[in-house]
Design a protein around this motif. Structure first.
Motif, short mmCIF file in Angstrom:
data_model
loop_
_atom_site.label_atom_id
_atom_site.label_comp_id
_atom_site.label_asym_id
_atom_site.label_seq_id
_atom_site.Cartn_x
_atom_site.Cartn_y
_atom_site.Cartn_z
N GLY A 181 -10.21 -26.34 17.95
CA GLY A 181 -10.64 -26.58 16.57
C GLY A 181 -10.05 -27.86 15.99
O GLY A 181 -10.76 -28.64 15.35
N ILE A 182 -8.77 -28.06 16.24
CA ILE A 182 -8.10 -29.29 15.75
C ILE A 182 -8.75 -30.53 16.39
O ILE A 182 -9.02 -31.53 15.73
CB ILE A 182 -6.59 -29.25 16.06
CG1 ILE A 182 -5.92 -28.14 15.23
CG2 ILE A 182 -5.93 -30.60 15.78
CD1 ILE A 182 -4.49 -27.85 15.65
N ILE A 183 -9.00 -30.44 17.71
CA ILE A 183 -9.61 -31.58 18.42
C ILE A 183 -11.01 -31.85 17.88
O ILE A 183 -11.37 -33.01 17.62
CB ILE A 183 -9.66 -31.30 19.94
CG1 ILE A 183 -8.24 -31.32 20.52
CG2 ILE A 183 -10.52 -32.36 20.64
CD1 ILE A 183 -8.17 -30.92 21.97
N ILE A 184 -11.81 -30.80 17.75
CA ILE A 184 -13.18 -30.98 17.23
C ILE A 184 -13.13 -31.68 15.88
O ILE A 184 -13.87 -32.64 15.63
CB ILE A 184 -13.90 -29.61 17.10
CG1 ILE A 184 -14.18 -29.01 18.47
CG2 ILE A 184 -15.22 -29.77 16.33
CD1 ILE A 184 -14.71 -27.59 18.41
N ALA B 67 -1.74 -24.18 21.08
CA ALA B 67 -2.62 -24.98 20.23
C ALA B 67 -2.29 -26.46 20.34
O ALA B 67 -3.18 -27.30 20.60
CB ALA B 67 -2.52 -24.52 18.78
N PHE B 68 -1.04 -26.81 20.20
CA PHE B 68 -0.67 -28.23 20.20
C PHE B 68 -0.61 -28.81 21.61
O PHE B 68 -0.80 -30.02 21.79
CB PHE B 68 0.64 -28.43 19.44
CG PHE B 68 0.46 -28.24 17.96
CD1 PHE B 68 -0.24 -29.18 17.21
CD2 PHE B 68 0.93 -27.11 17.32
CE1 PHE B 68 -0.44 -29.01 15.85
CE2 PHE B 68 0.74 -26.93 15.95
CZ PHE B 68 0.05 -27.88 15.22
N ALA B 69 -0.40 -27.96 22.62
CA ALA B 69 -0.47 -28.45 24.01
C ALA B 69 -1.91 -28.79 24.38
O ALA B 69 -2.16 -29.77 25.10
CB ALA B 69 0.11 -27.41 24.97
N VAL B 70 -2.86 -27.99 23.91
CA VAL B 70 -4.28 -28.29 24.14
C VAL B 70 -4.64 -29.62 23.49
O VAL B 70 -5.34 -30.45 24.06
CB VAL B 70 -5.18 -27.16 23.60
CG1 VAL B 70 -6.64 -27.59 23.52
CG2 VAL B 70 -5.06 -25.92 24.49
N VAL B 71 -4.13 -29.85 22.28
CA VAL B 71 -4.40 -31.10 21.56
C VAL B 71 -3.77 -32.29 22.30
O VAL B 71 -4.39 -33.34 22.46
CB VAL B 71 -3.87 -31.03 20.12
CG1 VAL B 71 -3.98 -32.39 19.43
CG2 VAL B 71 -4.63 -29.98 19.32
N ALA B 72 -2.55 -32.10 22.76
CA ALA B 72 -1.81 -33.21 23.38
C ALA B 72 -2.25 -33.51 24.80
O ALA B 72 -2.12 -34.65 25.26
CB ALA B 72 -0.30 -32.90 23.36
N GLY C 129 -3.06 -27.17 28.50
CA GLY C 129 -2.55 -26.51 27.30
C GLY C 129 -2.42 -25.02 27.47
O GLY C 129 -1.40 -24.41 27.10
N VAL C 130 -3.43 -24.40 28.06
CA VAL C 130 -3.38 -22.96 28.31
C VAL C 130 -2.28 -22.64 29.33
O VAL C 130 -1.58 -21.63 29.20
CB VAL C 130 -4.74 -22.43 28.80
CG1 VAL C 130 -4.63 -21.01 29.33
CG2 VAL C 130 -5.77 -22.49 27.67
N GLY C 131 -2.11 -23.51 30.32
CA GLY C 131 -1.05 -23.31 31.30
C GLY C 131 0.33 -23.29 30.65
O GLY C 131 1.17 -22.44 30.97
N VAL C 132 0.55 -24.20 29.72
CA VAL C 132 1.83 -24.25 28.99
C VAL C 132 1.99 -22.96 28.17
O VAL C 132 3.07 -22.35 28.16
CB VAL C 132 1.89 -25.49 28.07
CG1 VAL C 132 3.11 -25.42 27.15
CG2 VAL C 132 1.94 -26.76 28.89
N GLY C 133 0.92 -22.55 27.48
CA GLY C 133 0.98 -21.33 26.68
C GLY C 133 1.27 -20.10 27.51
O GLY C 133 2.07 -19.24 27.13
#
Length: 534
Positions: free
Chosen positions: A126-129, A399-404, A410-414
């Motif tokens: 959502g943030i990226i979009i 959320a922020f790993a997906v953005v970064a 990002g999901v892997g980090v989560g």
């Protein structure tokens, strides 16, 4: 009766299908462009994703099509092979592998994705979009539609500063006017009761038509506010049926003899399957009825879709969060919405490409800005904050790993953060005491939890190590349903060796009478007999 039910379903899902069609069209074209493939290949993938996968899948919200996550893989492959026709063989191979994975029931791994990670992924997307649509809303279109990499050079202070500094230089007043008008229309359609009742006339369609009319007015007036072709949808226009047929590329089956294409097919199958499973879990979370998708069936369906798409010149596809989110946001109630979007792509691309090419990307940016906001609205962050740090931290980190980074990283980090907390939680037990507490007590009671796995071994070992000589220890397993043999051996060794040497009295409650019973219990997982001694 069935006819009435079908008509009702069409009425409920036609508006959402139309919205997804409007969102999907530039995404299909943009991803094809980024993949170095013919423009029509992205649209073909969207059509197959809508009609074929829409009919066969049992996901009610998910929408499939060409995926931004595969664009880099496809581009590198086409560049190396030097032929899109050869690359299509890899798409067929990927589809066959997905079929096999579905029959092997590999889709069940999606059951192990924690909800806070899936919700974090949605918030990150959502943030990226939202951020990626701001330049389009201002009139800047060098970045292709569908690109989900926020910063091409990676996430750092310099890339953030460059993003902010470049925004003012991209401003086109005409695009801003169309964006603002579109947002006002979309908000009115959401909040004004009489307009909300106009189910067959979705706000997104009104916004798009208004954007076209405003820009046509600017063009006819010769105004500098007029939006030029670079900020409009760019669909190839066939002048005849022969031209259209010439745009459709078919596979060069000689590619099956190339080992590189087989490796590429396996790579695409793995990445596409993981992205699909993640997006299916997300789509189920977006479904207001919380219906559960059969992920094994979904893998098989995705395999069929990729085979069909590759045979007729389409890009590889996955279930896609952006389109699925737009679908849910538009009020879809069944998979008919997905099918409608596929039919509209097919019909409109063949019959009215010139009209579609008048759609300003600014008005579509307005639609996606609202979709992005709803995926990452502040209330979601507040919701997970109130659930406590063990829910909030994996959510916000994902959320922020997906953005970064990107969706998969990002999901892997989560997932790594979630697993860490799960392990930490399993190792925290009421039976652990500090050295000082053990030293002050003449009698220690260690109550084992309901399940004692190898994860608890370290904590129990530390507790037993800190018990002082000449004391009494009661180890109570009466409420324990399962205990691993590793822990049983640890307690046996303590009782039979250390306790005797240090004059420690040990009383065991609720343990089985023989070691063999525990060995058998590792497989049967039956309850522990409540005995007074080991």
């Amino acid at each position: 009766m069935k006819k009435t039910s079908f008509i009702k379903e069409v009425k409920e899902n036609l508006p959402s299908g139309l919205v997804v069609f409007l969102v999907a069209l530039p995404l299909c074209l943009g991803i094809a462009l980024a993949s170095g493939a013919p423009p029509l290949s992205g649209v073909i993938s969207g059509i197959v994703g809508g009609i074929v996968i829409g009919i066969l899948s049992n996901s009610h919200i998910s929408v499939s099509g060409p995926a931004a996550g595969l664009a880099a893989i496809v581009l590198a492959a086409i560049t190396e092979l030097g032929s899109f026709e050869l690359f299509l063989c890899a798409g067929i191979i990927a589809g066959v592998i997905q079929l096999v994975l579905g029959f092997l029931r590999s889709g069940s791994i999606s059951n192990y994705f924690p909800n806070n990670v899936i919700e974090g992924m949605l918030a990150g997307i959502g943030i990226i979009i939202f951020l990626k649509q701001i330049p389009h809303a201002l009139g800047y279109d060098k970045d292709y539609e569908g690109n989900l990499s926020l910063f091409e050079t990676g996430y750092n202070i310099e890339s953030v500063i460059n993003y902010i500094q470049n925004l003012p230089t991209t401003i086109h007043l005409g695009a801003i006017i169309i964006t603002l008008v579109s947002i006002v229309i979309l908000l009115l359609w959401e909040r004004v009761e009489p307009l909300k009742r106009l189910k067959m006339l979705p706000g997104a369609l009104v916004a798009v038509l208004s954007g076209i009319l405003i820009n046509e007015m600017f063009v006819r007036m010769g105004s500098s506010l007029a939006i030029q072709s670079e900020h409009l949808v760019k669909l190839p226009i066939p002048k005849s049926f022969e031209d259209l047929r010439g745009m459709v590329v078919t596979p060069d089956f000689a590619g099956f003899a190339n080992s590189k294409i087989w490796i590429l097919g396996v790579t695409i199958a793995i990445v596409a399957s993981i992205e699909t499973l993640l997006c299916i879990e997300a789509a189920d979370r977006l479904d207001i009825h919380r219906r559960i998708t059969d992920t094994n069936l979904e893998l098989r369906v995705q395999g069929i879709g990729n085979i069909v798409s590759a045979f007729i010149g389409g890009l590889p596809m996955t279930s896609v969060v952006v389109r699925s989110s737009a679908n849910a946001n538009a009020g879809a109630t069944s998979k008919l919405s997905t099918v409608i979007h596929g039919i509209l792509l097919l019909v409109c691309v063949v019959t009215i490409p010139m009209l579609l090419n008048k759609i300003p990307l600014a008005t579509l940016a307005a639609v996606l800005l609202l979709v992005g906001y709803k995926l990452a609205e502040p209330s979601k962050f507040k919701h997970f904050w109130e659930k406590g740090k063990y829910q909030f931290i994996p959510f916000v980190v994902t959320a922020f790993a997906v953005v970064a980074t990107d969706l998969l990283k990002g999901v892997g980090v989560g997932l790594a953060i979630s697993i860490f907390y799960i392990l930490q939680g399993n190792m925290k037990r009421a039976y652990y005491y500090s050295r000082e507490e053990l030293g002050e007590a003449d009698e220690i009671t260690i109550k084992l939890s309901e399940e004692v796995s190898f994860l608890n071994k370290a904590a129990i070992k530390k507790t037993l190590k800190n018990i002082t000589p000449n004391s009494k220890v009661i180890i109570d397993a009466r409420n324990t349903a399962y205990i691993t043999v590793d822990v049983v051996e640890l307690i046996q060794d303590f009782t039979n060796v250390r306790a005797k040497e240090d004059n420690i009295t040990v009383e065991l409650l609720g343990f089985k009478t023989s070691y063999q019973e525990y060995a058998e219990d590792q497989h049967s997982h039956i309850s522990i007999d409540h005995k007074k001694a080991m």
